[in-house]
Enzyme design. Structure first.
Site, mmCIF file in Angstrom:
data_model
loop_
_atom_site.group_PDB
_atom_site.id
_atom_site.type_symbol
_atom_site.label_atom_id
_atom_site.label_comp_id
_atom_site.label_asym_id
_atom_site.label_seq_id
_atom_site.Cartn_x
_atom_site.Cartn_y
_atom_site.Cartn_z
ATOM 1 N N SER A 187 0.844 -1.202 0.000
ATOM 2 C CA SER A 187 0.000 0.000 0.000
ATOM 3 C C SER A 187 0.878 1.251 0.000
ATOM 4 O O SER A 187 1.579 1.519 0.988
ATOM 5 C CB SER A 187 -0.890 0.000 1.258
ATOM 6 O OG SER A 187 -1.562 1.235 1.383
ATOM 7 N N MET B 210 -8.274 9.018 -0.484
ATOM 8 C CA MET B 210 -9.102 9.500 0.621
ATOM 9 C C MET B 210 -9.516 10.949 0.369
ATOM 10 O O MET B 210 -8.681 11.768 -0.036
ATOM 11 C CB MET B 210 -8.314 9.432 1.937
ATOM 12 C CG MET B 210 -7.833 8.037 2.263
ATOM 13 S SD MET B 210 -6.804 8.057 3.752
ATOM 14 C CE MET B 210 -6.267 6.356 3.775
ATOM 15 N N ASP C 102 -4.487 4.003 -1.854
ATOM 16 C CA ASP C 102 -5.578 4.450 -0.975
ATOM 17 C C ASP C 102 -5.945 5.892 -1.233
ATOM 18 O O ASP C 102 -5.226 6.807 -0.834
ATOM 19 C CB ASP C 102 -5.127 4.317 0.488
ATOM 20 C CG ASP C 102 -4.996 2.879 0.913
ATOM 21 O OD1 ASP C 102 -3.937 2.496 1.425
ATOM 22 O OD2 ASP C 102 -5.976 2.132 0.712
ATOM 23 N N HIS D 52 -1.349 -1.307 -4.151
ATOM 24 C CA HIS D 52 -2.594 -0.826 -3.533
ATOM 25 C C HIS D 52 -2.511 0.679 -3.317
ATOM 26 O O HIS D 52 -1.538 1.181 -2.718
ATOM 27 C CB HIS D 52 -2.790 -1.547 -2.189
ATOM 28 C CG HIS D 52 -4.094 -1.265 -1.511
ATOM 29 N ND1 HIS D 52 -5.270 -1.889 -1.870
ATOM 30 C CD2 HIS D 52 -4.397 -0.427 -0.493
ATOM 31 C CE1 HIS D 52 -6.250 -1.445 -1.081
ATOM 32 N NE2 HIS D 52 -5.743 -0.566 -0.243
ATOM 33 N N MET E 26 -12.029 -4.468 5.425
ATOM 34 C CA MET E 26 -11.115 -3.593 6.172
ATOM 35 C C MET E 26 -10.846 -4.221 7.527
ATOM 36 O O MET E 26 -11.797 -4.548 8.263
ATOM 37 C CB MET E 26 -11.743 -2.214 6.370
ATOM 38 C CG MET E 26 -11.923 -1.394 5.116
ATOM 39 S SD MET E 26 -10.362 -1.049 4.300
ATOM 40 C CE MET E 26 -9.535 -0.106 5.549
ATOM 41 N N ASP F 76 -7.175 -5.611 4.586
ATOM 42 C CA ASP F 76 -6.531 -4.320 4.422
ATOM 43 C C ASP F 76 -6.395 -3.582 5.759
ATOM 44 O O ASP F 76 -7.378 -3.092 6.305
ATOM 45 C CB ASP F 76 -7.391 -3.500 3.442
ATOM 46 C CG ASP F 76 -6.755 -2.195 3.074
ATOM 47 O OD1 ASP F 76 -7.400 -1.416 2.352
ATOM 48 O OD2 ASP F 76 -5.616 -1.940 3.514
ATOM 49 N N HIS G 22 -8.257 1.808 -4.056
ATOM 50 C CA HIS G 22 -9.217 1.692 -2.946
ATOM 51 C C HIS G 22 -9.776 3.089 -2.699
ATOM 52 O O HIS G 22 -9.068 3.952 -2.162
ATOM 53 C CB HIS G 22 -8.465 1.142 -1.716
ATOM 54 C CG HIS G 22 -9.290 1.075 -0.488
ATOM 55 N ND1 HIS G 22 -8.745 0.854 0.751
ATOM 56 C CD2 HIS G 22 -10.622 1.187 -0.273
ATOM 57 C CE1 HIS G 22 -9.699 0.818 1.674
ATOM 58 N NE2 HIS G 22 -10.857 1.025 1.067
ATOM 59 N N MET H 72 -11.689 5.509 -0.734
ATOM 60 C CA MET H 72 -12.323 5.831 0.545
ATOM 61 C C MET H 72 -12.879 7.253 0.404
ATOM 62 O O MET H 72 -12.356 8.235 0.972
ATOM 63 C CB MET H 72 -11.305 5.746 1.692
ATOM 64 C CG MET H 72 -10.995 4.303 2.060
ATOM 65 S SD MET H 72 -9.496 4.121 3.005
ATOM 66 C CE MET H 72 -8.310 4.078 1.666
HETATM 67 C C1 DX5 Z 1 -6.189 2.419 5.568
HETATM 68 C C2 DX5 Z 1 -5.782 1.873 4.198
HETATM 69 C C3 DX5 Z 1 -4.811 0.713 4.286
HETATM 70 C C4 DX5 Z 1 -3.520 1.100 4.935
HETATM 71 C C5 DX5 Z 1 -2.714 -0.133 5.226
HETATM 72 O O1 DX5 Z 1 -7.300 3.262 5.415
HETATM 73 O O2 DX5 Z 1 -6.914 1.430 3.506
HETATM 74 O O3 DX5 Z 1 -4.528 0.236 2.966
HETATM 75 O O4 DX5 Z 1 -2.779 1.926 4.055
HETATM 76 O O5 DX5 Z 1 -1.599 0.298 5.916
HETATM 77 P P1 DX5 Z 1 -0.982 -0.582 7.121
HETATM 78 O O6 DX5 Z 1 -0.540 -1.869 6.460
HETATM 79 O O7 DX5 Z 1 0.140 0.258 7.602
HETATM 80 O O8 DX5 Z 1 -2.076 -0.790 8.105
HETATM 81 ZN ZN ZN Z 2 -6.620 0.363 1.451
#
Ligand code: DX5
Ligand code: ZN
Length: 216
Positions: free
Chosen positions: A11, A40, A38, A36, A139, A177, A69, A71
């Site tokens: 990620s 946001m 993320d 991956h 999650m 995740d 992903h 969010m």
């Molecule tokens: C959190 C993300 C995850 C996060 C994972 O909202 O969706 O993908 O980046 O990071 P670690 O492995 O550090 O928990």
């Molecule tokens: Zn994620």
């Protein structure tokens, strides 16, 4: 059902953003299977990360599938801006959209469609959408930040998702995740997950290749 190949998805939220290209190349060389990303929006989650231009830049440094992903509150509005370079796009069942319609539109755009659910959300919420997604993203931390502790109570959802997949002859990935390290990857695999998202554990490891191998 034959046991599935375990895939590791570093990620990039945990990467050094000032060296994004080198970090993506490093995870590719270290044996990652998907990258991956993320996204946001500061509304669906209490953090703002990066947008389509940043993910597109990352995609230019790897041949690995880009696993987006979202969010964000309106994934139906923004997913098209990722579709050109993403292999998969996951959206939250809790977000403000017509879930079935968004999943169908993601598939129509040529991407794998993922449906994500946060820890407080009951697995029953995604049952109506079985068959409409290619990835179930469970999650294992509350979305918004990397580096959080794994929530073991989420494994019940992974088990239920694996049971439904078996019973109904469906074929979707189960991706976990958040807080994934060697120990929690094993717990997740035993519950039925086949894609492990890992941020902190792989990006902060002295040897990313060894960490990825241990997650598998
Ligand atoms: C959190 C993300 C995850 C996060 C994972 O909202 O969706 O993908 O980046 O990071 P670690 O492995 O550090 O928990
Ligand atoms: Zn994620």
């Amino acid at each position: 059902m034959p046991s599935r190949k375990i895939l590791i998805a570093p990620s990039i939220l945990a990467s050094d953003f000032s060296r994004l290209g080198a970090e993506v190349e490093r995870m590719t060389a270290a044996g990652g299977d998907w990258i991956h990303c993320d996204v946001m929006d500061g509304h669906f989650v209490d953090n703002i990360s990066f947008g389509p231009a940043f993910v597109e830049a990352a995609s230019r440094h790897t041949a690995l599938p880009i696993d987006v992903h979202l969010m964000i509150t309106r994934p139906d509005r923004f997913f098209p801006r990722f579709a050109k370079f993403a292999r998969s796009i996951s959206v939250h069942v809790e977000a403000d959209h017509d879930v079935a319609r968004t999943l169908a539109a993601i598939r129509a755009a040529g991407c794998l469609a993922g449906l994500a659910l946060s820890p407080p959300t009951a697995i029953a919420r995604i049952e109506p959408f079985l068959g409409l997604f290619d990835i179930l993203l469970v999650m294992t931390v509350n979305p918004g930040f990397g580096g959080q502790a794994f929530l073991p109570e989420t494994m019940e959802k992974v088990r239920r998702g694996a049971k439904w997949r078996e019973e109904r002859g469906l074929d979707y990935h189960i991706e976990v995740d958040g807080g994934i390290d060697t120990a929690t990857a094993r717990i997740s695999r035993e519950a039925g997950a086949d894609v492990m998202v890992a941020g902190t554990s792989v990006f902060k490891a002295p040897d990313a290749a060894a960490e990825i191998a241990s997650l598998r």
